[in-house]
Motif scaffolding. Sequence first.
Motif, PDB file in Angstrom:
ATOM      1  N   ALA A  86      12.523   5.994   6.206  1.00  0.00           N
ATOM      2  CA  ALA A  86      11.573   6.573   5.603  1.00  0.00           C
ATOM      3  C   ALA A  86      11.271   8.157   5.996  1.00  0.00           C
ATOM      4  CB  ALA A  86      10.385   5.960   5.568  1.00  0.00           C
ATOM      5  N   ARG A  87      11.035   8.751   5.141  1.00  0.00           N
ATOM      6  CA  ARG A  87      10.379  10.178   5.323  1.00  0.00           C
ATOM      7  C   ARG A  87       8.977  10.484   4.766  1.00  0.00           C
ATOM      8  NH1 ARG A  87      11.331  14.851   7.949  1.00  0.00           N
ATOM      9  NH2 ARG A  87      10.719  16.875   6.649  1.00  0.00           N
ATOM     10  N   LYS A  88       7.982  10.869   5.665  1.00  0.00           N
ATOM     11  CA  LYS A  88       6.879  11.334   4.805  1.00  0.00           C
ATOM     12  C   LYS A  88       6.862  12.692   4.567  1.00  0.00           C
ATOM     13  CE  LYS A  88       1.684  11.082   5.627  1.00  0.00           C
ATOM     14  NZ  LYS A  88       0.681  10.649   6.788  1.00  0.00           N
ATOM     15  N   ILE A  89       7.285  12.876   3.227  1.00  0.00           N
ATOM     16  CA  ILE A  89       7.331  14.328   3.004  1.00  0.00           C
ATOM     17  C   ILE A  89       6.290  15.337   3.116  1.00  0.00           C
ATOM     18  CG2 ILE A  89       8.251  16.018   0.947  1.00  0.00           C
ATOM     19  CD1 ILE A  89       9.954  13.677   0.213  1.00  0.00           C
ATOM     20  N   ASN A  90       5.088  15.060   2.847  1.00  0.00           N
ATOM     21  CA  ASN A  90       3.897  15.734   3.129  1.00  0.00           C
ATOM     22  C   ASN A  90       2.705  14.719   2.975  1.00  0.00           C
ATOM     23  OD1 ASN A  90       3.354  15.235   0.003  1.00  0.00           O
ATOM     24  ND2 ASN A  90       4.568  17.078  -0.203  1.00  0.00           N
ATOM     25  N   SER A  91       1.473  15.057   3.031  1.00  0.00           N
ATOM     26  CA  SER A  91       0.527  14.124   3.018  1.00  0.00           C
ATOM     27  C   SER A  91       0.493  13.081   1.876  1.00  0.00           C
ATOM     28  CB  SER A  91      -0.718  14.560   3.556  1.00  0.00           C
ATOM     29  OG  SER A  91      -1.130  15.656   2.548  1.00  0.00           O
ATOM     30  N   GLU A  92       1.229  13.842   0.565  1.00  0.00           N
ATOM     31  CA  GLU A  92       0.924  12.972  -0.471  1.00  0.00           C
ATOM     32  C   GLU A  92       2.029  12.111  -1.178  1.00  0.00           C
ATOM     33  OE1 GLU A  92      -0.517  16.179  -0.585  1.00  0.00           O
ATOM     34  OE2 GLU A  92      -2.526  15.156  -0.500  1.00  0.00           O
ATOM     35  N   VAL A  93       3.245  12.531  -0.380  1.00  0.00           N
ATOM     36  CA  VAL A  93       4.505  11.907  -0.899  1.00  0.00           C
ATOM     37  C   VAL A  93       5.354  11.393   0.277  1.00  0.00           C
ATOM     38  CG1 VAL A  93       6.678  12.120  -2.439  1.00  0.00           C
ATOM     39  CG2 VAL A  93       4.567  13.472  -2.876  1.00  0.00           C
ATOM     40  N   SER A  94       5.780  10.014   0.331  1.00  0.00           N
ATOM     41  CA  SER A  94       6.533   9.270   1.275  1.00  0.00           C
ATOM     42  C   SER A  94       7.491   8.769   0.456  1.00  0.00           C
ATOM     43  CB  SER A  94       5.796   8.467   1.959  1.00  0.00           C
ATOM     44  OG  SER A  94       4.575   9.090   2.620  1.00  0.00           O
ATOM     45  N   VAL A  95       8.819   8.918   0.912  1.00  0.00           N
ATOM     46  CA  VAL A  95      10.100   8.026   0.301  1.00  0.00           C
ATOM     47  C   VAL A  95      10.610   7.254   1.303  1.00  0.00           C
ATOM     48  CG1 VAL A  95      10.657   9.980  -1.314  1.00  0.00           C
ATOM     49  CG2 VAL A  95      11.534  10.140   0.940  1.00  0.00           C
ATOM     50  N   GLN A  96      11.308   6.222   0.711  1.00  0.00           N
ATOM     51  CA  GLN A  96      12.124   5.225   1.768  1.00  0.00           C
ATOM     52  C   GLN A  96      13.302   4.733   1.099  1.00  0.00           C
ATOM     53  OE1 GLN A  96       9.755   2.086   4.117  1.00  0.00           O
ATOM     54  NE2 GLN A  96      10.923   0.612   2.796  1.00  0.00           N
ATOM     55  N   LEU A  97      14.372   4.594   2.033  1.00  0.00           N
ATOM     56  CA  LEU A  97      15.736   3.872   1.337  1.00  0.00           C
ATOM     57  C   LEU A  97      15.834   2.808   2.187  1.00  0.00           C
ATOM     58  CD1 LEU A  97      18.314   6.893   1.357  1.00  0.00           C
ATOM     59  CD2 LEU A  97      17.502   5.304  -0.654  1.00  0.00           C
ATOM     60  N   MET A  98      16.410   1.704   1.585  1.00  0.00           N
ATOM     61  CA  MET A  98      16.615   0.360   2.344  1.00  0.00           C
ATOM     62  C   MET A  98      18.141  -0.227   1.984  1.00  0.00           C
ATOM     63  SD  MET A  98      13.742   0.907   0.419  1.00  0.00           S
ATOM     64  CE  MET A  98      12.956  -0.116  -0.584  1.00  0.00           C
ATOM     65  N   ALA A 128      15.341   1.653  -2.795  1.00  0.00           N
ATOM     66  CA  ALA A 128      14.656   3.087  -2.743  1.00  0.00           C
ATOM     67  C   ALA A 128      13.329   2.796  -3.377  1.00  0.00           C
ATOM     68  CB  ALA A 128      15.474   4.129  -3.631  1.00  0.00           C
ATOM     69  N   GLY A 129      12.421   3.504  -2.630  1.00  0.00           N
ATOM     70  CA  GLY A 129      10.955   3.359  -2.993  1.00  0.00           C
ATOM     71  C   GLY A 129      10.176   4.729  -2.664  1.00  0.00           C
ATOM     72  N   ALA A 130       9.104   4.752  -3.182  1.00  0.00           N
ATOM     73  CA  ALA A 130       8.182   6.030  -2.904  1.00  0.00           C
ATOM     74  C   ALA A 130       6.560   5.729  -3.229  1.00  0.00           C
ATOM     75  CB  ALA A 130       8.453   7.198  -3.903  1.00  0.00           C
ATOM     76  N   ARG A 131       5.923   6.634  -2.225  1.00  0.00           N
ATOM     77  CA  ARG A 131       4.587   6.525  -2.419  1.00  0.00           C
ATOM     78  C   ARG A 131       3.991   7.837  -2.774  1.00  0.00           C
ATOM     79  NH1 ARG A 131       0.286   6.614   2.294  1.00  0.00           N
ATOM     80  NH2 ARG A 131       0.911   8.633   2.376  1.00  0.00           N
ATOM     81  N   PHE A 132       3.022   7.693  -3.671  1.00  0.00           N
ATOM     82  CA  PHE A 132       2.488   9.045  -4.135  1.00  0.00           C
ATOM     83  C   PHE A 132       0.834   8.849  -4.126  1.00  0.00           C
ATOM     84  CE2 PHE A 132       6.029   8.298  -6.771  1.00  0.00           C
ATOM     85  CZ  PHE A 132       6.947   9.297  -6.651  1.00  0.00           C
ATOM     86  N   LYS A 133       0.347   9.722  -3.242  1.00  0.00           N
ATOM     87  CA  LYS A 133      -1.187   9.445  -2.833  1.00  0.00           C
ATOM     88  C   LYS A 133      -1.800  10.058  -3.886  1.00  0.00           C
ATOM     89  CE  LYS A 133      -3.631   9.746   1.312  1.00  0.00           C
ATOM     90  NZ  LYS A 133      -3.685  10.211   2.492  1.00  0.00           N
ATOM     91  N   ALA A 134      -2.750   9.405  -4.928  1.00  0.00           N
ATOM     92  CA  ALA A 134      -3.603  10.079  -5.839  1.00  0.00           C
ATOM     93  C   ALA A 134      -4.932  10.566  -5.384  1.00  0.00           C
ATOM     94  CB  ALA A 134      -3.836   8.968  -6.787  1.00  0.00           C
ATOM     95  N   SER A 135      -5.263   9.940  -4.316  1.00  0.00           N
ATOM     96  CA  SER A 135      -6.567  10.225  -3.750  1.00  0.00           C
ATOM     97  C   SER A 135      -6.362   9.919  -2.122  1.00  0.00           C
ATOM     98  CB  SER A 135      -7.774  10.024  -4.219  1.00  0.00           C
ATOM     99  OG  SER A 135      -8.132   8.668  -3.908  1.00  0.00           O
ATOM    100  N   ASN A 136      -7.510  10.060  -1.386  1.00  0.00           N
ATOM    101  CA  ASN A 136      -7.495   9.510   0.126  1.00  0.00           C
ATOM    102  C   ASN A 136      -7.244   8.046  -0.085  1.00  0.00           C
ATOM    103  OD1 ASN A 136      -7.286  11.722   1.404  1.00  0.00           O
ATOM    104  ND2 ASN A 136      -9.379  11.930   1.782  1.00  0.00           N
ATOM    105  N   ARG A 137      -7.725   7.303  -1.025  1.00  0.00           N
ATOM    106  CA  ARG A 137      -7.834   5.907  -0.976  1.00  0.00           C
ATOM    107  C   ARG A 137      -7.131   5.235  -2.120  1.00  0.00           C
ATOM    108  NH1 ARG A 137     -12.200   8.090   0.536  1.00  0.00           N
ATOM    109  NH2 ARG A 137     -13.039   7.862   2.671  1.00  0.00           N
ATOM    110  N   VAL A 138      -6.342   5.920  -2.784  1.00  0.00           N
ATOM    111  CA  VAL A 138      -5.497   5.375  -3.749  1.00  0.00           C
ATOM    112  C   VAL A 138      -4.160   5.833  -3.922  1.00  0.00           C
ATOM    113  CG1 VAL A 138      -5.365   4.964  -6.363  1.00  0.00           C
ATOM    114  CG2 VAL A 138      -7.893   4.978  -5.078  1.00  0.00           C
ATOM    115  N   ALA A 139      -3.115   5.086  -4.018  1.00  0.00           N
ATOM    116  CA  ALA A 139      -1.722   5.433  -4.030  1.00  0.00           C
ATOM    117  C   ALA A 139      -0.981   4.655  -4.903  1.00  0.00           C
ATOM    118  CB  ALA A 139      -1.201   5.399  -2.766  1.00  0.00           C
TER     119      ALA A 139
END
Lengths: 292, 177
Positions: free
Chosen positions: A169-181, A203-214
């Motif tokens: 996984a790589r945290k691209i910035n504080s909003e977006v992280s991606v992962q390969l499995m 493959a997966g990803a996280r997008f932060k919508a706010s500090n508490r919701v992704a």
Amino acid sequence: MKKIITLLAVVTLMAFNQTFAQSELMDLLSSTEEPDEGVVTATFKSTRLLNGHSIETRTNGTLEFVIGHRFGRINDGISQLYGLDQAFVRFALEYGVTDRLNVGLGRSSFGKVLDSFAKYKILKQSNSMPVTLTGLTTIAIDTREFPDGTPESDEFNFRIDYTYQMLLARKINSEVSVQLMPTLVHRNLAPGSEDNDVFLLGAGARFKASNRVAVDVEYYHQMRDLPENIENALAVGVEIETGGHVFQLIFSNAVQMIEKGFLTETSGNFFDGDIHFGFNISRVFNLKAGKE
Amino acid sequence: MNKYLLILVLLGLSFTATAQKYQSNNGYVKFFSEAKLEDITAENETARSIIDMETGELVYSVTITDFQFEKSLMQEHFNENYLESEKYPKSTLSAKIVDWNGEKGEQTVKVAGELTIHGVTKKVELEGNISYQDDLVKVSAKFPVALKDYKVKIPKIVFYNIAEVVDVTVAFEYKPL
């Protein structure tokens, strides 16, 4: 007059000198600082991306009680209350042996499967390391009663399945992280004429919508000709963090919550509406008081 | 006249240059939040500071990610959600002792300056103790920080109750630079 001007100039310069000195002190302080390694934290909020694991590990002494729920299919309609009449559950206890090594034990109602896993964070993303790498191995044991004469009742080994994953996984910035499995599932007893081994790439990803919701997405692609009625597992979800809890709301075509299940036995077609609503909720306990 | 001016300015500059500076690299900063549900304490032992005993000026810099909590998840949330340490990695103070007399020994002093937390800078006045010896300077202070002054948002639904005002304790031991 000239004297006064000069005096004023001197006082002004002295005053300037004073404020200048303060920021000079700050510069001096910064200049003697050792460079930060920049180890990245919180690539994902949870130890699960959605169905599968994320690279995150719980720290030393942290015990997590995880409850996963998956309901029936939304397209079962109103007679099944859009799937809510059916519910499958997995309870698990997961523990941080060290900051890098986690172990867990779980029990799923679907197939009465007992599972355990070990997970190790091999590399941590930092200024000198582009990714975080975590290895995962799991064992799943089918504990159902089988009629005499079936392979499972004759030979205990036929009840066991293994999954091996490298999570990258790589945290691209504080909003977006991606992962390969990259993943291997080995079934001691494969259904029908299927191979015992199934290779997958997830493959997966996280997008932060706010500090508490992704918002999370996760997809696993099986590297084989899909057997009849078997689909690749896709999940989308929303993650809400409330202090000690992380709450994940999940929509997936998979109903099982353990690796070999959702990876190789998913039968629903997401785009035909065979979607199971579900959630993961976990509560964290700290068994070791004190820091570190 | 210009000559005098130049000399005076140079004098002023040299004053700063030869000032008695002391540095601390393992200063202690603690914050304490007292709330109904649970008390929260976090400690940091890597705060860095320089004090100029000639002028009474002092600066400090605290790395937010170095605050250690009892619960690691709390620490993560503190960094991720409250202090947003990726965006604002440090808290700093740039201040001056008011009416610094330069005397050796122990005394209580007032400090006025600018405190930066969570990217927000506020003027502050603090009271602290200073102990000044030739080879060792000690500074300690305790002061309240109102989270809303520094735009640290506390969500309505939290399982950790966090006080709106937290107590901050700092203690530095300086060696000559």
